[in-house]
Design an enzyme around this catalytic site. Structure first.
Site, PDB file in Angstrom:
ATOM      1  N   HIS A   1       1.214  -1.131  -0.090  1.00  0.00           N
ATOM      2  CA  HIS A   1      -0.164   0.003   0.326  1.00  0.00           C
ATOM      3  C   HIS A   1       1.069   0.961   0.006  1.00  0.00           C
ATOM      4  CE1 HIS A   1      -3.718  -2.217   0.935  1.00  0.00           C
ATOM      5  NE2 HIS A   1      -3.113  -2.596   1.702  1.00  0.00           N
ATOM      6  N   GLU A   2       1.888   0.992   0.839  1.00  0.00           N
ATOM      7  CA  GLU A   2       2.472   2.474   0.826  1.00  0.00           C
ATOM      8  C   GLU A   2       3.463   3.209  -0.332  1.00  0.00           C
ATOM      9  OE1 GLU A   2       5.654   1.997   4.002  1.00  0.00           O
ATOM     10  OE2 GLU A   2       6.963   3.693   3.223  1.00  0.00           O
ATOM     11  N   ARG A   3       3.737   1.662  -0.639  1.00  0.00           N
ATOM     12  CA  ARG A   3       5.061   1.060  -2.485  1.00  0.00           C
ATOM     13  C   ARG A   3       3.781   2.048  -3.774  1.00  0.00           C
ATOM     14  NH1 ARG A   3       8.510  -3.632  -0.962  1.00  0.00           N
ATOM     15  NH2 ARG A   3       9.242  -2.434   0.124  1.00  0.00           N
TER      16      ARG A   3
END
Ligand SMILES: Cc1cc2nc3c(=O)[nH]c(=O)nc-3n(C[C@H](O)[C@H](O)[C@H](O)COP(=O)(O)OP(=O)(O)OC[C@H]3O[C@@H](n4cnc5c(N)ncnc54)[C@H](O)[C@@H]3O)c2cc1C
Length: 383
Positions: free
Chosen positions: A245-247
């Site tokens: 999700h972060e990436r």
């Protein structure tokens, strides 16, 4: 523009409301927050929470909007238009880094207590993985959570933690066993009002200056066992999933900001007279600009492809890692190149381009450095 085929009227209404918020409530204050080295996240997140911006994809049961990934992309694209990297990063920590694992693997208690409050903007979250001796090599981390009755006793330290001086809770990865292998880690929600928690230092940085980054310390912090996310020993796997999700969040942030930088640079080049004519007349500069716009379009299309993959439940790990590497490098290239076109003016701190040049640097380091992701991609490709 080609990408308008992906969005309908409802999407565009949401885009407009986020854009209005960015233009009215964020951009006018960026200079002040950059100067202060911190932004008032509790106030901002409450406002954003009330407007539904912090829970776009989350379950309405916990106060989310229950919308799809297209809305998520809209939110991130509009955050890319904020005139600094620090605020989008603070927001993405709340929405894409500190909460996805709670939503996916957390108990009813954790979702009711922390996810709901994060979506409402009543609590500020942070993600605490990195340690002084464990960054790229996450499995080298030493912070230890030892089971003791109904508690875990937490000892260790974390560094470079975004939102770290203001966070009400940390989504934290710790060791729960000394055994080798990936099943020795667990993911916890750590409230920062417990005895034994300390912000040891607020860090001074090259860029992302409106974002507070901290070094944190845990000294025999007693954490109730109910703050464990999912199963003990599964934390590393949960965090690897959370990293997706972060990436993913970095892709729209990179291409949207790079595109804005180009638009702003073009406006400058039209006005700047050098050798008797506007700089934009120089073919070499125009070609560079259109080539970058082409690369931006490719990254946007990869992002939309990822959204389509996610929408039908396909694993997009490979494409997300590819996009993170491409986005980080492209954003840096565009920021460097646009600054060059501004000449000395681009070197002045009063210019957005100089800030973007500094902020962009983090995108190929944080959340998996380009080399680390290339290593992982190589393995996926079988070499
Ligand atoms: C402003 C800022 C905010 C951050 N926010 C957070 C946060 O909120 N939460 C959190 O947990 N962490 C956060 N981080 C940490 C960030 O994720 C790490 O800095 C990053 O993962 C790199 O780890 P490291 O700094 O320890 O670098 P190292 O692991 O020491 O690596 C240094 C460099 O070595 C190279 N390298 C590493 N591995 C390889 C390899 N296999 N092959 C070739 N080259 C390699 C890369 O170029 C890398 O940049 C933040 C960092 C910064 C600077």
């Amino acid at each position: 523009m080609s990408h308008t085929i992906y969005f309908n009227k409802e999407h565009e209404q949401v885009r407009k409301s986020i854009r209005d918020f960015v233009n009215k409530r964020l951009n006018p204050f960026v200079e002040e927050w950059e100067e202060d080295g911190i932004a008032p996240l509790h106030d901002l997140f409450k406002e954003m929470g009330a407007l539904g911006f912090l829970g776009i994809r989350y379950d309405p049961k916990y106060g989310g909007e229950g919308l799809d990934y297209w809305y998520d992309v809209i939110m991130l694209e509009e955050c890319g238009r904020i005139r600094c990297g620090g605020i989008p990063m603070a927001i993405a920590v709340q929405t894409h880094m500190a909460t996805p694992a709670i939503a996916e693997f957390g108990s009813e208690y954790l979702k009711e207590t922390y996810l709901r409050a994060a979506i409402k903007g009543e609590m500020v979250g942070a993600i605490a993985v990195t340690e002084p001796d464990a960054g790229s090599d996450v499995a080298a981390l030493r912070t230890y959570a030892k089971k003791d009755g109904d508690d875990y006793v937490l000892n260790g330290s974390k560094t470079y933690i975004t939102n770290g001086t203001q966070a009400d809770f940390l989504t934290l990865l710790a060791r729960t066993s000394e055994d080798p292998g990936y099943h020795s880690f667990s993911l916890f929600v750590v409230p920062t009002d417990l005895p034994g928690f300390k912000v040891s230092r607020k860090l001074d940085k090259l860029g992302m200056r409106s974002s507070d980054t901290a070094e944190l310390y845990f000294d025999n912090l007693r954490l109730p066992a109910r703050n464990l996310i999912g199963q003990e020993g599964e934390g590393f796997i949960y965090q690897m999933k959370q990293f997706q999700h972060e990436r993913f969040s970095t892709l729209p942030l990179c291409y949207a900001c790079a595109e804005e930088l180009i638009r702003e640079t073009v406006a400058y080049l039209k006005k700047r007279i050098v050798f008797g004519e506007p700089l934009i007349k120089k073919q070499v500069l125009r070609h560079r600009l259109v080539n970058w716009l082409g690369e931006i379009e490719c990254l946007r299309q990869l992002t939309y492809h990822i959204v389509r993959m996610k929408s039908v439940g396909l694993d997009a790990t490979r494409e997300i890692s590819q996009g993170k590497v491409i986005g980080g490098e492209l954003f840096n290239k565009v920021a460097y190149g646009c600054l060059q076109m501004y000449g000395g003016m681009g070197f002045m701190n009063e210019m957005w381009i100089s800030r973007a040049f500094r902020d962009a640097r983090l995108y190929s380091i944080g959340g998996g450095a380009s080399e680390v992701l290339c290593d992982a991609l190589g393995k996926l490709e079988g070499f």
